[in-house]
Design an enzyme around this catalytic site. Structure first.
Site, PDB file in Angstrom:
ATOM      1  N   CYS A 149       0.834  -1.203   0.000  1.00  0.00           N
ATOM      2  CA  CYS A 149       0.000   0.000   0.000  1.00  0.00           C
ATOM      3  C   CYS A 149       0.869   1.253   0.000  1.00  0.00           C
ATOM      4  CB  CYS A 149      -0.882   0.007   1.228  1.00  0.00           C
ATOM      5  SG  CYS A 149      -1.740  -1.555   1.482  1.00  0.00           S
ATOM      6  N   ARG A 153       3.963   0.643  -7.153  1.00  0.00           N
ATOM      7  CA  ARG A 153       4.042  -0.430  -6.174  1.00  0.00           C
ATOM      8  C   ARG A 153       2.878  -1.404  -6.284  1.00  0.00           C
ATOM      9  NH1 ARG A 153       5.863   0.893  -0.640  1.00  0.00           N
ATOM     10  NH2 ARG A 153       7.801   1.957  -0.948  1.00  0.00           N
ATOM     11  N   TRP A 160      -3.296  -2.458  -1.405  1.00  0.00           N
ATOM     12  CA  TRP A 160      -2.919  -3.757  -1.970  1.00  0.00           C
ATOM     13  C   TRP A 160      -3.489  -4.762  -0.984  1.00  0.00           C
ATOM     14  CZ3 TRP A 160      -1.099  -5.154  -6.470  1.00  0.00           C
ATOM     15  CH2 TRP A 160      -0.581  -6.425  -6.613  1.00  0.00           C
ATOM     16  N   ASN A 162      -0.689   1.054   6.308  1.00  0.00           N
ATOM     17  CA  ASN A 162       0.101   0.075   5.550  1.00  0.00           C
ATOM     18  C   ASN A 162       0.550  -0.994   6.526  1.00  0.00           C
ATOM     19  OD1 ASN A 162      -0.045   1.726   3.393  1.00  0.00           O
ATOM     20  ND2 ASN A 162       2.138   2.204   3.283  1.00  0.00           N
ATOM     21  N   GLY A 163       0.533  -2.234   6.105  1.00  0.00           N
ATOM     22  CA  GLY A 163       1.027  -3.292   6.982  1.00  0.00           C
ATOM     23  C   GLY A 163      -0.093  -4.253   7.356  1.00  0.00           C
ATOM     24  N   GLU A 205      24.751 -16.124 -12.445  1.00  0.00           N
ATOM     25  CA  GLU A 205      24.358 -14.722 -12.549  1.00  0.00           C
ATOM     26  C   GLU A 205      25.604 -13.843 -12.767  1.00  0.00           C
ATOM     27  OE1 GLU A 205      21.779 -13.149 -13.108  1.00  0.00           O
ATOM     28  OE2 GLU A 205      22.189 -11.116 -12.437  1.00  0.00           O
ATOM     29  N   LYS A 261      26.100 -11.452 -16.010  1.00  0.00           N
ATOM     30  CA  LYS A 261      26.400 -10.006 -15.914  1.00  0.00           C
ATOM     31  C   LYS A 261      27.610  -9.666 -16.767  1.00  0.00           C
ATOM     32  CE  LYS A 261      23.581  -8.744 -14.658  1.00  0.00           C
ATOM     33  NZ  LYS A 261      22.364  -9.227 -14.241  1.00  0.00           N
ATOM     34  N   GLU A 319      26.818  -9.886 -20.488  1.00  0.00           N
ATOM     35  CA  GLU A 319      25.859  -8.858 -20.914  1.00  0.00           C
ATOM     36  C   GLU A 319      26.529  -7.503 -21.151  1.00  0.00           C
ATOM     37  OE1 GLU A 319      21.424  -9.487 -19.042  1.00  0.00           O
ATOM     38  OE2 GLU A 319      23.007  -9.052 -17.604  1.00  0.00           O
ATOM     39  N   HIS A 354      34.750 -32.556 -15.795  1.00  0.00           N
ATOM     40  CA  HIS A 354      33.973 -33.226 -16.840  1.00  0.00           C
ATOM     41  C   HIS A 354      33.925 -32.407 -18.121  1.00  0.00           C
ATOM     42  CE1 HIS A 354      32.858 -36.274 -13.971  1.00  0.00           C
ATOM     43  NE2 HIS A 354      32.528 -35.314 -13.116  1.00  0.00           N
ATOM     44  N   LYS A 414      15.562  -4.199 -21.827  1.00  0.00           N
ATOM     45  CA  LYS A 414      15.224  -4.324 -20.407  1.00  0.00           C
ATOM     46  C   LYS A 414      14.034  -5.261 -20.207  1.00  0.00           C
ATOM     47  CE  LYS A 414      15.643  -3.316 -16.132  1.00  0.00           C
ATOM     48  NZ  LYS A 414      16.768  -4.047 -15.548  1.00  0.00           N
TER      49      LYS A 414
HETATM   50  C1  G6P Z   1      15.757  -9.374 -20.140  1.00  0.00           C
HETATM   51  C2  G6P Z   1      16.542  -8.450 -19.225  1.00  0.00           C
HETATM   52  C3  G6P Z   1      17.083  -9.241 -18.031  1.00  0.00           C
HETATM   53  C4  G6P Z   1      15.962  -9.950 -17.319  1.00  0.00           C
HETATM   54  C5  G6P Z   1      15.125 -10.813 -18.268  1.00  0.00           C
HETATM   55  C6  G6P Z   1      13.849 -11.281 -17.613  1.00  0.00           C
HETATM   56  O1  G6P Z   1      16.627 -10.300 -20.700  1.00  0.00           O
HETATM   57  O2  G6P Z   1      17.604  -7.855 -19.926  1.00  0.00           O
HETATM   58  O3  G6P Z   1      17.756  -8.362 -17.141  1.00  0.00           O
HETATM   59  O4  G6P Z   1      16.488 -10.755 -16.300  1.00  0.00           O
HETATM   60  O5  G6P Z   1      14.734 -10.059 -19.408  1.00  0.00           O
HETATM   61  O6  G6P Z   1      13.068 -10.153 -17.350  1.00  0.00           O
HETATM   62  P1  G6P Z   1      12.002 -10.070 -16.215  1.00  0.00           P
HETATM   63  O7  G6P Z   1      11.457  -8.658 -16.320  1.00  0.00           O
HETATM   64  O8  G6P Z   1      10.950 -11.100 -16.519  1.00  0.00           O
HETATM   65  O9  G6P Z   1      12.685 -10.330 -14.926  1.00  0.00           O
END
Ligand code: G6P
Length: 610
Positions: free
Chosen positions: A2, A27, A74, A99-100, A483, A487, A490, A506, A605
């Protein structure tokens, strides 16, 4: 989650309240409302749906007032209906937004009914307004009544209250749910997030846990948890600090990496009880649904998929719940055999990723018990179409390479693990209380990890002329290594692969030579000795090692081995902490290579197409 906005001024504040609510809409919401003290007394408008619905209602039937409170809701207790929308009234005298979650609301409801109060909603919030109304009969000062009322409340709250009896003030209380006072000239404001008040001021006073505040046009008084008067610091923010500009940082990615302690704090706020996770934070039907869950299926893409992979380790080892994780683009086209009583959990920053959405939609035909979205955008399709939601509350993420969205997903998934384990009674004794305590300390620990910034920057030099890198991890650190590799590829365009360290022999060992650095995450856990042996295998082939190791792991620099010490942390939360140096590493390598850090080539994105 909220949102709260409040104002006391010499001018009509209705438009300020509505603008504030709009700024909190990201939010998530299911209804919105506001109440002002007008010449007719307390008046309110409430609407289901977007803030624009409320705005239209106010435009059609205007409200004028100089004191008011407003809320985007919410739902946690009671469906998203107009009756359940805030502000809640007691008679025509007192109005509250909250909120809460109030955990002892049933007991208070019975007590207040006994005192003759009639309830108009199914919310937990309504007990607060009647309780204050009742207390005002013997304690006519609104602040004193609020102080007495909060003593009766168990749970989490950010509260704002107004009353016809004292039309010059708005009173507020914070416990587990953030509140900030916006300081104006001859007018003052309140909100659950300073974002809501950027339009009216740049001076803020943050309330601390247990604080009570009395806010008038020309005066703000604050009392701490012990009831002592306190001065809270006034902080001045130049505009746009939250999202739209980079502030002191060179790139959004670096800014977002550094925001992690603050946003993780926000993810936790209002969701932790004294020694437990509040199951209601997942939605009104969560407790009932979670009690039936015997399996979990996670679907996600990219970074969100890696968060799901970490969650699998947690769900199985801590809560004893079998868990499968799959990239959404595979899951959606596969003939899936669903185990009985399986909860489908989708994870997404944007909530609009085409494959994740399709996986959720297909799953509706497959006989899942229900669906839960772990998502950063409250107004997204994924949230709308899921039975339950937990918002990650990372705030807008601008850098294409996901950072704070990932760590807040991990925190949310830890909350899910504990909530499921709690409801099903499958956690080992003491685990929940211990991890809740560790979670509370997590923002500070992430701050310590960020202090490694300059050391990691120096380490990045080892990678600038390399074309390939291998990332190794074991257990829940394997997805962290994945991850880290994602990164690096990317944003620096260096080819990077992640392997579970035990798989090294392996195949990938064949690639190791002096030109391929090997990055490893090494918390001090039961797999450490095995990991050390894997690292020997690399050194024996002339591979350069970069090891992010627990300060207590007994590892130190040596020929071809660069050890970067990471602050010690409880093993269960190590994946969250170790993510930070890996984010910094890829960031600084990309800066050295001169790539477009925030908008790497060929990537988007939010991937809303297949
Ligand atoms: C794209 C973005 C990533 C993200 C992925 C999933 O590849 O560049 O940063 O992890 O989509 O996106 P989502 O919004 O579903 O987390």
């Amino acid at each position: 989650m909220c949102g709260i906005v409040g104002a006391v001024a010499e001018r009509n504040i209705t438009a300020i309240l509505i603008e504030g609510l709009k700024r909190l809409e990201y939010r998530g919401y299911d209804s919105a409302g506001l109440a002002v003290l007008s010449e007719q007394g307390l008046e309110r408008r409430r609407r289901i749906g977007k803030v624009s619905e409320l705005q239209a209602a106010v435009a059609a039937d205007p409200l004028l007032g100089k004191l008011g409170i407003a809320h985007t809701r919410w739902a946690t207790h009671g469906a998203p209906t107009e009756e359940n929308a805030h502000p809640h009234f007691s008679g025509h005298d007192v109005a509250v937004v909250h909120n809460g979650i109030i955990e002892n609301h049933e007991e208070l409801r019975d007590e207040l009914k006994g005192l003759g109060y009639a309830f108009a909603s199914q919310t937990d919030t309504e007990v607060i307004v009647h309780l204050i109304h009742h207390l005002l009969k013997t304690t006519p000062d609104l602040t004193a009544a609020l102080k007495a009322a909060v003593k009766r409340l168990h749970g989490a709250y950010g509260l704002a209250v107004i009353s016809t009896s004292q039309p010059d003030r708005l009173v507020a209380a914070r416990s587990g749910s953030p509140l900030v006072i916006g300081l104006g000239l001859g007018e003052n404001f309140l909100a659950s997030d300073q974002l809501a008040l950027r339009q009216v001021t740049d001076r803020f006073m943050y309330l601390e846990e247990g604080d009570i505040a009395e806010i008038r046009r020309d005066q703000v008084l604050v009392w701490d948890q012990a009831g002592e008067p306190v001065q809270r610091e006034t902080v001045q923010h130049s505009e746009g600090a939250e999202a739209a500009d980079k502030g002191v940082y060179r790139h959004f990615m670096l800014k977002e990496i550094h925001e992690q302690p603050a946003v993780v704090q926000r993810t936790l706020e209002g969701r932790l009880g004294k020694d437990h996770v509040m199951v209601q934070a997942f939605g009104p039907q969560a407790a009932e649904l979670f009690a039936k869950v015997r399996n979990v299926q996670i679907v996600a893409c990219g970074t969100s998929y890696h968060a799901g992979m970490v969650a699998r380790y947690w769900l199985e080892s801590l809560a004893g719940i079998p868990c499968q994780v799959e990239v959404a683009s595979e899951f959606r086209y596969r003939k899936v055999a669903v185990q009985p009583d399986t909860l489908l959990v989708s994870i997404s920053q944007s909530g609009e990723t085409a494959d994740t959405l399709a996986a959720l939609r297909n799953a509706k035909e497959l006989g899942f018990l229900g669906s839960l979205a772990i998502c950063n955008v409250g107004i997204s399709s994924l949230v709308r179409e899921s039975d339950l939601t937990l918002l990650t509350l990372a705030g807008p993420e601008i850098g294409v390479a996901s950072t704070k969205a990932f760590t807040t997903q991990l925190v949310s998934l830890m909350l899910l693990t504990l909530a499921l384990g709690q409801v099903r009674g499958s956690l080992a004794a003491g685990v929940e209380a211990e991890l809740v305590e560790e979670l509370r300390r997590l923002p500070a620990r992430l701050g310590e990890a960020l202090a490694m910034d300059h050391v990691v920057e120096k380490t990045a030099e080892l990678f600038a002329d390399k074309h390939h890198t291998l990332f190794l991890g074991r257990g829940a650190q394997y997805p962290v290594a994945m991850e880290g590799a994602l990164k690096l590829k990317e944003i620096s365009y260096i080819h990077a692969e992640a392997y579970p360290a035990g798989e090294l022999k392996h195949g990938p060992l064949a690639l190791v030579d002096g030109d391929m650095p090997v990055v490893t995450v090494a918390p001090n856990n039961e797999l450490l000795e095995k990991l050390k042996s894997n690292l020997q295998e690399v050194r024996a082939r002339g591979g350069q090692l970069v090891v992010f190791a627990d300060e207590q792991a007994g590892m130190s620099n040596g020929e071809g081995t660069h050890v970067i010490k990471v602050p010690h942390i409880a093993d269960a939360l190590a994946p969250i902490l170790y993510t930070i140096p890996l984010q910094l590493l890829s960031y600084y390598v990309a800066v050295l290579k001169g790539t477009d850090v925030d908008q790497p080539r060929n990537l988007a994105k939010s991937v809303t197409v297949e």
